[in-house]
Design an enzyme around this catalytic site. Structure first.
Site, short mmCIF file in Angstrom:
data_model
loop_
_atom_site.label_atom_id
_atom_site.label_comp_id
_atom_site.label_asym_id
_atom_site.label_seq_id
_atom_site.Cartn_x
_atom_site.Cartn_y
_atom_site.Cartn_z
N GLU A 74 -6.99 4.60 7.81
CA GLU A 74 -6.73 6.02 7.56
C GLU A 74 -7.94 6.68 6.91
OE1 GLU A 74 -3.02 5.36 5.58
OE2 GLU A 74 -2.11 4.82 7.51
N GLU B 223 -5.66 -5.20 10.48
CA GLU B 223 -4.66 -4.16 10.71
C GLU B 223 -4.99 -3.42 12.00
OE1 GLU B 223 -2.52 -2.91 6.85
OE2 GLU B 223 -4.26 -1.63 7.10
N GLY C 143 2.20 2.02 10.82
CA GLY C 143 3.16 3.12 10.70
C GLY C 143 3.86 3.47 11.99
N LYS D 215 0.11 4.24 -0.29
CA LYS D 215 -0.55 5.39 0.35
C LYS D 215 -0.33 6.65 -0.51
CE LYS D 215 -0.21 3.13 4.77
NZ LYS D 215 -0.19 3.23 6.23
N SER E 196 3.11 -2.30 10.36
CA SER E 196 4.56 -2.33 10.60
C SER E 196 5.20 -3.66 10.19
CB SER E 196 4.89 -1.98 12.05
OG SER E 196 4.48 -0.66 12.35
N ASN F 20 0.87 -1.18 0.00
CA ASN F 20 0.00 0.00 0.00
C ASN F 20 0.91 1.23 0.00
OD1 ASN F 20 -1.78 2.06 0.53
ND2 ASN F 20 -2.36 1.33 2.59
N HIS G 82 -9.69 1.10 4.78
CA HIS G 82 -8.42 1.30 5.49
C HIS G 82 -8.65 2.24 6.67
CE1 HIS G 82 -4.34 2.46 6.44
NE2 HIS G 82 -3.95 1.36 5.82
P1 PGA Z 1 2.61 0.15 7.67
O1 PGA Z 1 1.16 0.38 7.02
O2 PGA Z 1 3.16 -1.11 7.08
O3 PGA Z 1 3.40 1.38 7.28
O4 PGA Z 1 2.41 0.03 9.14
C1 PGA Z 1 0.30 -0.71 6.80
C2 PGA Z 1 -0.99 -0.23 6.21
O5 PGA Z 1 -1.46 0.86 6.54
O6 PGA Z 1 -1.59 -0.93 5.36
#
Ligand code: PGA
Length: 257
Positions: free
Chosen positions: A101, A169, A175, A16, A215, A14, A99
């Site tokens: 976010e 997740e 992140g 982003k 992560s 992803n 997601h």
């Molecule tokens: P990350 O993000 O690997 O940077 O923690 C995962 C995600 O949001 O899908």
């Protein structure tokens, strides 16, 4: 992934809101050679919308699939700025939906996410439905309840889940550099599979891939890829570095039957 598991593991990157068009093309080009060597694992990259067609073109003929990071719930109409699943069909195979976010910054609800999942499936896109609890929900012991609600509401009214992928997740792991433990992720993945079984029966539940995200790196993917109910990962930050993403896919392949 246990021996004899018939689900092909999936590692989805992803990207982003990272990469300009030239950067996206450079990243796709850097991934190609490494990922072409890996068998037994499906790899997918999810660039920003503006780079989607170009990245899909660049990766055509390679084993690397392409996904979008979102889509709208309607096929067309006066929805300024939105991208419909009809526009994505034929351009990419997957679409990340729900997601955390988007739940957090765009206020997406389980109901809207459900309509998006239904719309994506109608166009034969494979939704990667993201679910996961926030830190305070985790600390209050509400993880199962939150995930169950997101699964039941996000998937309601769907008769045939063919192609669906679910990503667990935990929001506190995204992140932050603080991933869940294999035990935590495995327990929630088991819960998700039981819920899928209640919705569609054992065969559909057994055929649906469940990913861990939050992560994920090449250094910790083994902890998740070794688990019977986890079929790969949804990778954010680490997917922006070609060598790291390839290493995650390679590590995952080493656990695939
Ligand atoms: P990350 O993000 O690997 O940077 O923690 C995962 C995600 O949001 O899908």
């Amino acid at each position: 992934m246990s021996a004899g598991n018939f689900r092909t593991p999936l590692i989805a990157g992803n990207w982003k809101m990272h990469t300009t068009l030239p950067e996206a093309l450079a990243l796709a080009a850097a991934l190609g050679p490494g990922l072409e060597r890996v068998t037994k694992v499906e790899s997918v990259v999810c660039p920003p919308f503006v780079s989607l067609a170009a990245v899909a073109d660049a990766l055509r003929g390679s084993p690397v699939g392409v996904g979008a990071q979102d889509c709208y719930s309607e096929d067309k109409g006066a929805y300024t700025g939105e991208v419909s699943p009809a526009m994505l069909a034929g351009l990419c195979q997957y679409v990340i939906l729900g997601h955390s976010e988007r739940r957090q910054y765009q206020g997406e609800t389980d109901d809207l996410i459900n309509r998006k999942v239904v719309a994506a499936l109608r166009h034969s896109l494979r939704p990667i439905l993201c679910v996961g609890e926030r830190l305070e929900e985790n600390e209050a012991g509400h993880t199962s309840e939150v995930v169950e609600r997101q699964i039941r509401r996000g998937l309601q009214g769907i008769a045939d889940p063919a192609g669906l992928v679910v990503a667990y997740e935990p929001v506190w792991a995204i992140g932050t550099g603080r991933s869940a433990t294999g035990a935590q992720a495995g327990e929630v993945a088991g819960l998700i599979r039981r819920l899928l079984g209640e919705l569609w029966g054992a065969n559909a539940a057994a055929a649906t891939r469940i990913l861990y995200g939050g992560s994920v790196t090449a250094a910790n993917i083994d902890e998740f890829a070794a688990l019977p109910d986890i079929d790969g990962g949804l990778v954010g930050g680490a997917s922006l570095r070609a060598d790291e993403f390839v290493a995650i896919v390679e590590r995952t392949a080493s656990h695939a039957g």
